[in-house]
Every structure is written in C-alpha cells, then in structure tokens.
Design an enzyme around this catalytic site. Structure first.
Site, short mmCIF file in Angstrom:
data_model
loop_
_atom_site.label_atom_id
_atom_site.label_comp_id
_atom_site.label_asym_id
_atom_site.label_seq_id
_atom_site.Cartn_x
_atom_site.Cartn_y
_atom_site.Cartn_z
N PRO A 80 0.82 -1.21 0.00
CA PRO A 80 0.00 0.00 0.00
C PRO A 80 0.85 1.27 0.00
O PRO A 80 1.79 1.39 0.79
CB PRO A 80 -0.81 -0.14 1.28
CG PRO A 80 -0.97 -1.61 1.45
CD PRO A 80 0.34 -2.20 0.98
N CYS A 81 0.52 2.20 -0.90
CA CYS A 81 1.38 3.35 -1.14
C CYS A 81 0.94 4.61 -0.42
O CYS A 81 1.60 5.65 -0.53
CB CYS A 81 1.47 3.63 -2.64
SG CYS A 81 -0.12 4.05 -3.39
N GLN A 82 -0.19 4.57 0.31
CA GLN A 82 -0.68 5.79 0.95
C GLN A 82 0.34 6.46 1.86
O GLN A 82 0.39 7.70 1.94
CB GLN A 82 -1.97 5.50 1.72
CG GLN A 82 -3.16 5.18 0.86
CD GLN A 82 -3.27 3.68 0.60
OE1 GLN A 82 -2.30 2.95 0.75
NE2 GLN A 82 -4.45 3.23 0.20
N PHE A 84 3.29 7.02 1.33
CA PHE A 84 4.31 7.73 0.57
C PHE A 84 3.74 8.56 -0.58
O PHE A 84 4.47 9.30 -1.23
CB PHE A 84 5.31 6.72 -0.01
CG PHE A 84 5.85 5.78 1.03
CD1 PHE A 84 6.85 6.18 1.89
CD2 PHE A 84 5.33 4.50 1.15
CE1 PHE A 84 7.33 5.32 2.86
CE2 PHE A 84 5.81 3.63 2.11
CZ PHE A 84 6.82 4.05 2.97
#
Length: 407
Positions: A80-82, A84
């Site tokens: 999950p990229c949230q 960054f």
C-alpha cells in the site's frame, strides 16, 4: 515452470504481468473485497490469465505460508502506497498502512530467488530519504530484523554497519537490491506514470539482472507528430484538422529533423482508445465498462489529459482527483471523464478483463494498479535473468564433471 507469489495484488495488474512473463502463481493475496471480487468475476468467466490463481482474500500477515515452498523464483507485489503518495498524509514509518515490514518478513520466510516491489514516486522524495534507504537495506538483509525496543532509525544504523562490514553477504540470506524510478510511458504504456521498482536477486545465485532499457520516448512522439506526420496519418486526421505545432517545441523539432530518434513514440490517449466508440453513442452499449459519466469540469489545477499525449497518472479517485487525471481533453477543448474501459486501456488491461463494482470503485482499483504491460516487461527481464543463471549453473556443473572424468 517458474513459481511466483503475489502480495497486495489489487485488481491483478502486476500479477497478470507476472503470469504473462511465464510464472505460475502459487498464491495471490489481496485484502480488498472489491478487488478480489474483480479477480473472482474474471475467474468465473474463465479468463485464462487468472483462471488458475489461488486467490486469498485477507491480510498478508495472517496468511499461513507453510504450504509455499522456499526457493520460489519470484515474490512480487506493491505494498500500500498511501504512506508515501503525494495525495496521502506522508507518514511513512508512522503509518499503520506501511506494509514494507510485512513484505520483508515474507521474504525472510520464503527465501525467493528474486522479488519485485513496486511503489509510488513519492517514496523517493527527500523527506523520505532515510526511510527509503531503510526499506532497501531491510530487503537486502531480511535475516537482520528489527529487535524489540529498537527504533527504526537505530535499526537503519545497524543495517548500514552490517552492509559496510560485508559479513552477512558471506554467511546469511542477502539480496542484491536495485531501485529504479520508471516512467511507464517510456515502456509503451499510454500514461505518464512514474513509479519505483525495487528488484532483488538472491546473492548466492549470482544472477546478473539490469532494469530493461526504455523502448519509447517523447522525442519519438514529437518526431512522428511534427516531423514525419506519421502519427496524424495513422489516425487519419487531415492536415486542416491537426493542431498547430507548439511554438515551444520549435528548437527541439529542428534538432530531431537532423537526428531522428531510434526509439518508438510514446503512446497517447488517442492511440489507446481510438477504436472505442464514443461512450455517449448507442454503440457504446456493446462495450463492457464503457459507460459515460457526466459532470467533468475544468478549473485551476484540474485540466485533464490531452488526447495526443500519454495520459496523466491515473489515480485512485474520481471527481476529486487533483489535476484532472481521470478525465480527457477532447479536440474541441471540452472535457469528459474517462470511462472505466478507457482507463483500463490506459492501464494496459486487456479488453476481455472486466471489473467488479461501480465506476467509482472500478476507477479506484485501476488507479491502484500496476500497468499490466509494464509488469510483464519487468517480470520478463527477471525471468530471463533467472534462466541465464540456471543455464550458467548447469554449464558449470557439466564443466566440473568433465574435469573429474578427465582426472
């Protein structure tokens, strides 16, 4: 057959690319119900790339990995990229959604020969420099986990000391780790999508891997539009209907006239959707996921994607996405939202692949996905490196046996 495990699979973009590269999935894990429903729907329809996937809906930290053999050829996933992303709160190591620690733990348990980890460009921002280095070092030394009571920064310092000493590369499970910032448009995806790929090869295998060279370029697109005119001819656009040559490109065009590029042109929105009917027409009813969505508007900072350029980065949102990444600018200057099928084309999902849920939900799944074509290119390069390494090992054994026989 080379074996793979996919983590954080979402709607299946990277996992489909891995399958196209020749890997057989032993586990495909995703926690989001809607994304899992998309995969299940395509399995129910018999879509060949996903029909045999052993899909597991749930948290990767809760999966029993005991049935997966160690030494699989590839572990792949996009945590999950949230933590960054430019649109998130940028909490990184303080964000409970940060799944890099879980990824490292799974690498430690499965000992894959290689891994591919994909994430957003925001990971490379200067404010995350230490944590980005920390991520790479954890993946390089998965058998040196964070100790109880140890802060992430103290762990970073310990890993840096370990890297300097070189001891673990001689005795433990370690990986050669390469991180590359990639623009998907440079690999034939009709979208300016910048992402980080972190690829690791197990140190004891001597795998020689390099990120694939770019195959497409903006220079080649400019050449095809404003020097040769091939782009407009291919789309059957008469000279009177073509846009004016941008004045800001005059010097660049002149240089390209004398030295044509050797790469292929960037693919544009028009390239991706040219054969789809207008979503407002009757013919659109015959195309799955190609329904018109009303309400697209232009305002400062929200301008949409030009038709004759690669799309802006497709993001996991709909009406509120900054920059208008989920809408297109038509030739008359008006705008409309991309349909789900057009967005799928831009993300290089095949037309036979359908999506489960509303337009808003589908756009979220697509915005979170790795473009299938880019996933295939990266996974194929890893597959080729694995095959070269295995052939080298076989040849070395044959040479050793010949020497023994001669003695």
């Amino acid at each position: 057959m080379m074996r793979a495990v996919e983590l954080f699979a979402g709607a299946g973009g990277l996992a489909m690319g891995v399958s196209l590269a020749g890997f057989r999935s032993l586990a495909v894990v995703e926690w989001d119900k809607w994304a899992c429903d998309t995969v299940r729907e395509n399995q129910r329809r018999g879509y060949p790339l996903v029909s045999g996937w052993p899909l597991s809906e749930g948290d990767v930290r809760a999966v029993d990995w005991s049935s997966i053999p160690q030494d699989i050829e590839l572990l792949a996933g996009g945590p999950p990229c949230q933590p960054f992303s430019m649109g998130g709160k940028h909490q990184a190591h303080d964000d409970k959604r940060d799944m890099f620690p879980a990824t490292v733990q799974i690498v430690r348990g499965l000992r894959p020969k290689t891994f591919i980890v994909e994430n957003v460009k925001g990971l490379t921002r200067s404010s995350f420099a230490n944590y980005f280095e920390y991520i790479k070092l954890q993946l390089e030394f998965p058998e040196a986990p964070r100790q109880e009571g140890e802060s992430w920064f103290d762990h970073l310092m310990r890993l840096q000391t370990e890297k300097t000493s070189g001891r673990m590369h001689e005795t433990g499970l370690t990986y050669n780790v390469t991180a590359t910032l990639v623009n998907a448009a440079d690999y034939g995806v009709p979208q300016k999508r910048e992402r980080v790929f972190i690829v690791g090869t197990r140190s004891d295998l001597g795998i020689d891997w390099h990120f694939p060279e770019a195959t497409h370029s903006e220079d080649a697109l400019i050449y095809s539009q404003w020097v040769s005119g091939e782009y407009w001819e291919r789309h059957k656009i008469a000279k009177r209907d073509r846009p004016m040559q941008p004045a800001k490109l005059a010097k660049r065009i002149q240089a390209l006239t004398t030295k044509p590029p050797t790469t292929l042109p960037w693919r544009t929105v028009r390239d991706a959707i040219a054969d789809l009917p207008d979503p407002r027409s009757r013919a659109a009813a015959n195309v799955r996921d190609h329904k018109f969505q009303d309400g697209a508007k232009v305002y400062p900072g929200h301008t949409g994607s030009p038709l004759d350029q690669p799309a802006k980065t497709i993001k996991a949102g709909d009406h509120g996405v900054p920059g208008g990444e989920n809408m297109m600018v038509l030739t008359d200057g008006s705008v409309r939202y991309f349909t789900a099928r057009e967005t799928a084309r831009i993300q290089t999902f095949p037309d036979g692949y359908v999506f489960h849920g509303s337009w808003t939900e589908t756009m979220r799944q697509l915005g979170n996905a790795v473009p299938v074509a880019l996933g295939r290119i990266v996974a194929s390069s890893v597959a080729e490196a694995l095959i070269r390494s295995e052939l080298h090992r076989i040849q070395a054994n044959m040479d050793a046996n010949k020497k023994k026989s001669a003695a």
